[in-house]
Design a protein around this motif. Sequence first.
Motif, PDB file in Angstrom:
ATOM      1  N   GLU A 135       0.834  -1.212   0.000  1.00  0.00           N
ATOM      2  CA  GLU A 135       0.000   0.000   0.000  1.00  0.00           C
ATOM      3  C   GLU A 135       0.866   1.258   0.000  1.00  0.00           C
ATOM      4  N   VAL A 136       1.985   1.224   0.726  1.00  0.00           N
ATOM      5  CA  VAL A 136       2.893   2.381   0.745  1.00  0.00           C
ATOM      6  C   VAL A 136       3.502   2.572  -0.635  1.00  0.00           C
ATOM      7  N   ARG A 137       3.909   1.470  -1.286  1.00  0.00           N
ATOM      8  CA  ARG A 137       4.449   1.568  -2.650  1.00  0.00           C
ATOM      9  C   ARG A 137       3.419   2.148  -3.614  1.00  0.00           C
ATOM     10  N   LEU A 138       2.173   1.712  -3.480  1.00  0.00           N
ATOM     11  CA  LEU A 138       1.116   2.231  -4.341  1.00  0.00           C
ATOM     12  C   LEU A 138       0.904   3.729  -4.111  1.00  0.00           C
ATOM     13  N   ALA A 139       0.936   4.147  -2.866  1.00  0.00           N
ATOM     14  CA  ALA A 139       0.794   5.576  -2.559  1.00  0.00           C
ATOM     15  C   ALA A 139       1.946   6.373  -3.164  1.00  0.00           C
ATOM     16  N   GLN A 140       3.162   5.826  -3.095  1.00  0.00           N
ATOM     17  CA  GLN A 140       4.307   6.513  -3.683  1.00  0.00           C
ATOM     18  C   GLN A 140       4.138   6.670  -5.186  1.00  0.00           C
ATOM     19  N   LEU A 141       3.680   5.619  -5.849  1.00  0.00           N
ATOM     20  CA  LEU A 141       3.474   5.701  -7.297  1.00  0.00           C
ATOM     21  C   LEU A 141       2.420   6.744  -7.659  1.00  0.00           C
ATOM     22  N   GLU A 142       1.336   6.784  -6.895  1.00  0.00           N
ATOM     23  CA  GLU A 142       0.291   7.774  -7.185  1.00  0.00           C
ATOM     24  C   GLU A 142       0.794   9.195  -6.943  1.00  0.00           C
TER      25      GLU A 142
END
Length: 139
Positions: free
Chosen positions: A35-42
Amino acid sequence: MEDTTTARPVTAQGNSTAELVKHLSEQIGRLARDEVRLAQLEMMRAGKRAGLGIGMFSGGGLLALYGLGCLLAAAIIGLAAAVAAWLAALIIGVGLLAAAGIAALAGRAELRKATTPSPDGVVDSVRADVEEIKESAHR
């Protein structure tokens, strides 16, 4: 008689409760990292969009500066000489200012798209994950 203090509770698949809790904690850790990786990508996507908007807005400002230069040249030529020369410069200046306005409006629209307060996809995903964990805990 069987000693119940040493017996481990066993689930339908043959795993003990301790093994299941360990497996659950590993999955929750992995889920949090994902989820943290996804937030970083967004956030990176939003940053790129903001950069594009700032560039377009800056380009609009530069075109406005050129338009102002053309309008000043048109005024000088209009005062000094023939109508055809200043009229040509005036048309070019107005055209550049119109292009600057369009670029500035497009840049502002990109900036508005980029300044989302929170990554919506991640928030929805985390909510769904929490609901799934709650449902799994009650089973």
